[in-house]
Design a protein around this motif. Structure first.
Motif, short mmCIF file in Angstrom:
data_model
loop_
_atom_site.label_atom_id
_atom_site.label_comp_id
_atom_site.label_asym_id
_atom_site.label_seq_id
_atom_site.Cartn_x
_atom_site.Cartn_y
_atom_site.Cartn_z
N LEU A 168 2.23 4.63 1.36
CA LEU A 168 2.44 5.13 2.71
C LEU A 168 2.37 6.65 2.69
N PRO A 178 0.84 -1.21 0.00
CA PRO A 178 0.00 0.00 0.00
C PRO A 178 0.87 1.26 0.00
N THR A 187 -0.01 2.62 7.47
CA THR A 187 0.22 3.46 6.30
C THR A 187 0.41 4.94 6.60
#
Length: 144
Positions: free
Chosen positions: A4, A2, A45
């Motif tokens: 960040l 994902p 994240t």
């Protein structure tokens, strides 16, 4: 992997800022921390990089703004519940930040409060019941 998010914030007292963000609920990631910077983790994240003014100046030629006197950004975190919103705002105030510099937002399906850290950086904490928000807006979906 994902994407960040690293929000970079100039701070006048790194030790004080680390303590403040730990009190609010972030954890210190020592892998990215030294005497000039600290990585505070809010989630897998979302990270806040606290940078001394000397370190921050390495990334910009612009003057560092006084966040107590002007606003350049409003940083918003989501919360799982209204109670989590309240708890984070209260912890921020107890840890030396300014609690609720803006009025509390309560729309039933959405609830939010805010705080400023000791350097004046403005954070908002919001909870939303997405299904109730859709119904309140008379839509099958909320625009993204």
């Amino acid at each position: 992997m994902p994407k960040l998010i690293f929000v970079n914030l100039p701070v006048t007292d790194l030790t004080r800022s680390i303590a403040f963000y730990e009190a609010v609920g972030a954890t210190l990631d020592r892998r990215f921390t030294d005497e000039t910077a600290a990585c505070m983790v809010f989630s897998e994240t979302i990270h806040a990089m606290l940078l001394t003014h000397d370190k921050y100046r390495q990334f910009t030629a612009k003057p560092i703004a006084d966040a107590h006197a002007s606003s350049a950004a409003l940083i918003c975190l989501s919360a799982e519940s209204r109670a989590e919103v309240d708890a984070m705002a209260e912890r921020a105030g107890d840890a030396g930040g300014a609690r609720d510099p803006c009025k509390v937002q309560d729309y039933g399906f959405m609830y939010g409060r805010s705080f400023e850290d000791p350097d004046g950086h403005h954070w908002e904490i919001m909870w939303m019941d997405l299904e109730a928000a859709k119904a309140a807006m008379g839509q099958g979906q909320v625009a993204s």
